[in-house]
Scaffold this active site. Sequence first.
Site, short mmCIF file in Angstrom:
data_model
loop_
_atom_site.label_atom_id
_atom_site.label_comp_id
_atom_site.label_asym_id
_atom_site.label_seq_id
_atom_site.Cartn_x
_atom_site.Cartn_y
_atom_site.Cartn_z
N CYS A 147 -1.94 8.82 2.38
CA CYS A 147 -1.64 8.36 1.03
C CYS A 147 -2.75 8.67 0.03
CB CYS A 147 -1.36 6.86 1.04
SG CYS A 147 -2.68 5.87 1.77
N GLU A 196 0.88 -1.17 0.00
CA GLU A 196 0.00 0.00 0.00
C GLU A 196 0.92 1.22 0.00
OE1 GLU A 196 -3.04 -0.01 -0.54
OE2 GLU A 196 -3.68 -2.05 -0.06
#
Length: 489
Positions: free
Chosen positions: A259, A225
């Site tokens: 993110c 991720e």
Amino acid sequence: MQPTSATIVPDTPISDISEIHKTLQRTFRAGKLRDLSFRRAQLAQLAYLIQDNALLFQEALSLDFGKHRVEANAGELVSIFERTLDAMNNLEEWNQTVDLSKDGHPMFAPLKPALIKQSRGPVLIIGPFNAPFLLTLQPLMGAIAAGCPALVKPSDLAVHCSNLISQLVHKYLDPDCYKVVLGGVEQATQLLELKWASICYTGGMNVGRIVATAAAKHMTPVVLELGGKCPVVIDENYDVDIAARRVLWGKQINAGQVCISPDYVLVPRHHQDKFVASLKKAWHEFFPEGALNSKDTGGIINDRHFHRVQDMLNRTQGQIVIGGQSDPSRRKFDVTIVRDVKEGDSLLEDEIFGPILAIVPVDNLDDALEFIADRPDPLAVYLFSSDEAIKRRVKENTLSGGFFVNDTFYQLAISQLPVGGIGASGYGYSGGKYAFDNFIHYRASMDVPAEAEPLLSIRYPPYTQTTYDALSQSLWQEIPHPRASGISK
């Protein structure tokens, strides 16, 4: 000693890591985690870990980031707590063997084809600094539900959060099944030398490459991720005030250190003034006393990252229209809006990962789509539009981990939606049940009864024309679509 958010736990000695790994292997082989009631008890303990220590979690996030308790609860604790309860409530269903006997040809039903959901084995979870509880404890939840022993390596950058994770995991969870290793590069390097059944890494692209390379030596599956520069596309016909408010809200969360944070906005050139005016209006609504001194905004994780963001801001050729101030002593920035950002600008070099929003004017939607396509695939693409044709064009002409219309960031609230990258933003999925799926092997299975021998006898040599005809029959069935023109049989 009772855990505290201020307690500093020593780094794990390198010499201990191999034995910790062996302990997890022994635990898995002993079969302790095969029992679903044991897994449910450990999930319950994880839920109590979160519920009992909410104030300690808030204090640790405040010490590391200056994060407000609203963001601490809404952005991390509530999500992982609810998803842990969901895992408990659905544990049997998630782990149930999948019966495939009715899915294929009826002749194969007596062979009892099935998919067994089998625990992979000891797993490694490497957490990030920016959401240290959600993005570390959520994979741990998945490992518990999947019956995998787990070693958690929290980020050494969020010191108080990582130390609290170590104290609480060792207090609440079975010590033979779940371990925490504290430390930095040296500890992480040693962990990556070992063979794991699966690795889940959340963080930056450069370290992601290191993790993937190390895992490849052992043929270990990895979930990465990562992140990237998440763009926002603005349709001039969409309500500009709503768009500005929702973009700014997504940008300011955790001081932009997420993110999926909006990184830059692609806006029609003739619409830039109006959009910027709405951003400024929303900015004053959110921060009546200014963002730099607001108790609602947090700081940057450490001095190195603070100076990185400051350098990007210092070098921009765009126009700062609001914000722009910083306080190094608190590692804090104003939520800053920069307009007229052009190709090659410092704000477009790397993921900003700070509370700076770059406004990039473009001539039309085609230019916006080309701008996105010329860059590495992001974790999210955001669009503000009510036009179905525009929604379809942006969806079909971009690649990203997720595609979200008329809001930013809030997809994390929906546990049924995975977080998963593509290309430079990573691969694999996380969140909710996907955290469980990461650590499960779908093991193909049959249980062929002796009574099926008459059905199977046709396959044995010596082969005859009857054998050929019987085993080739399905090849001659009609194809439900015409041939392409110009191609004859």
